[in-house]
Design an enzyme around this catalytic site. Structure first.
Site, short mmCIF file in Angstrom:
data_model
loop_
_atom_site.label_atom_id
_atom_site.label_comp_id
_atom_site.label_asym_id
_atom_site.label_seq_id
_atom_site.Cartn_x
_atom_site.Cartn_y
_atom_site.Cartn_z
N HIS A 131 53.34 9.76 49.20
CA HIS A 131 52.75 8.85 48.23
C HIS A 131 53.59 7.58 48.19
O HIS A 131 54.81 7.63 48.13
CB HIS A 131 52.69 9.49 46.85
CG HIS A 131 51.95 8.67 45.85
ND1 HIS A 131 50.71 8.13 46.11
CD2 HIS A 131 52.28 8.25 44.60
CE1 HIS A 131 50.30 7.44 45.06
NE2 HIS A 131 51.24 7.49 44.12
N HIS A 149 51.46 1.85 41.67
CA HIS A 149 50.93 2.57 42.84
C HIS A 149 49.45 2.85 42.67
O HIS A 149 48.90 2.77 41.57
CB HIS A 149 51.73 3.87 43.08
CG HIS A 149 51.87 4.75 41.87
ND1 HIS A 149 51.34 6.01 41.80
CD2 HIS A 149 52.49 4.55 40.67
CE1 HIS A 149 51.62 6.57 40.63
NE2 HIS A 149 52.32 5.69 39.93
N CYS A 198 47.09 4.79 49.17
CA CYS A 198 48.29 4.29 48.50
C CYS A 198 49.20 3.49 49.44
O CYS A 198 49.84 2.51 49.02
CB CYS A 198 49.07 5.45 47.87
SG CYS A 198 49.56 6.75 49.04
#
Length: 259
Positions: free
Chosen positions: A30, A42, A152
């Site tokens: 991530h 994010h 992401c």
């Protein structure tokens, strides 16, 4: 930071850093932008989402903390209208290890990193511009989440470079998406080698070569089908459903004003 690992200590973080943490047994990482004061902006799967329609939707569900996760008081609650969120560093890491994504690496360093999604040949913009883009997208969103074209890592790379892929039907900037797809593609493309040789080592070398070539050619720093897009222009077009980038005569251009 180096060839073997991008792992860093929190004390080394600077506003504008592109950071990441591995999820689910290192299957997926991530990514986000550290903006200072222990905050990370994010892109998650909490807002609008475009799935792959395959089992990967279940495997890659770890692109953010689960919905059951209770955020600490310093974190901004997710906006169901879009998936860009602000979290404290602890919530972003979700118990994982902190790594920093590398920019402006040379070709040898890039290819030595066998796993995609850890570095790029592209040059980062100044940190103040990176933080500005991240904060603007926090308020306005980054479109629909797509695990291969708008995830992401794509969000973080855009914040760092301002670059977007021109053609909507092609893969986004994400290096880890290329890694996920590149392995099977390399295996398929190396299959014809059986007509030339039955040597398993020769076939393996061919597969590795195809995989490395695909990673190199699709890196955001090497692609010709990218444009420099101002964040205000991007969000304005997203808001009215006009997210289209006109193919330019040069590699990096500014979008024309929306009519």
């Amino acid at each position: 930071m180096g060839l073997l690992s991008n792992r860093i200590d929190r004390s080394c973080l600077k506003p504008g850093d592109h950071i990441y943490s591995w999820r689910t047994a290192y299957i997926y990482a991530h990514h986000g932008i550290y903006v200072g004061d222990d905050r990370v902006i994010h892109f998650t799967r909490r807002g609008q989402e475009v799935g792959t329609g395959t089992v990967l939707d279940l495997i890659l569900v770890s692109s953010g903390p689960s919905r059951a996760h209770t955020h600490c008081p310093t974190c901004v609650p997710p906006n169901e209208g879009h998936g860009v969120v602000s979290s404290c560093l602890n919530c972003f890491l979700a118990g994982g290890v902190l790594y920093r994504f590398e920019y402006s690496v040379n070709a040898a360093h890039f290819l030595a990193k066998a796993r995609g999604g850890t570095c790029t040949l592209a040059v980062s913009d100044p940190n103040d511009r990176v933080v500005h883009r991240a904060n603007h997208l926090l308020r306005n969103g980054f479109g629909c989440y797509d695990v291969f074209k708008n995830n992401c890592e794509d969000f973080a790379i855009y914040c760092k470079t301002g670059l977007l892929v021109l053609e909507g039907r092609t893969m986004g900037q994400s290096g880890q998406a290329v890694s996920i797809i590149g392995g099977p593609i390399a295996a398929v493309l190396s299959t014809p080698m059986r007509l030339v040789t039955t040597n398993i080592y020769g076939m393996a070398a061919t597969a590795v070569g195809v995989y490395c070539a695909s990673r190199y050619a699709t890196d955001i720093g090497m692609r010709a089908d990218v444009a420099k897009v101002e964040v205000e222009d991007l969000t304005r077009r997203l808001s009215v459903g006009l997210f289209q980038v006109i193919e330019p005569t040069v590699a990096v251009v500014a979008l024309p004003n929306a009519s």
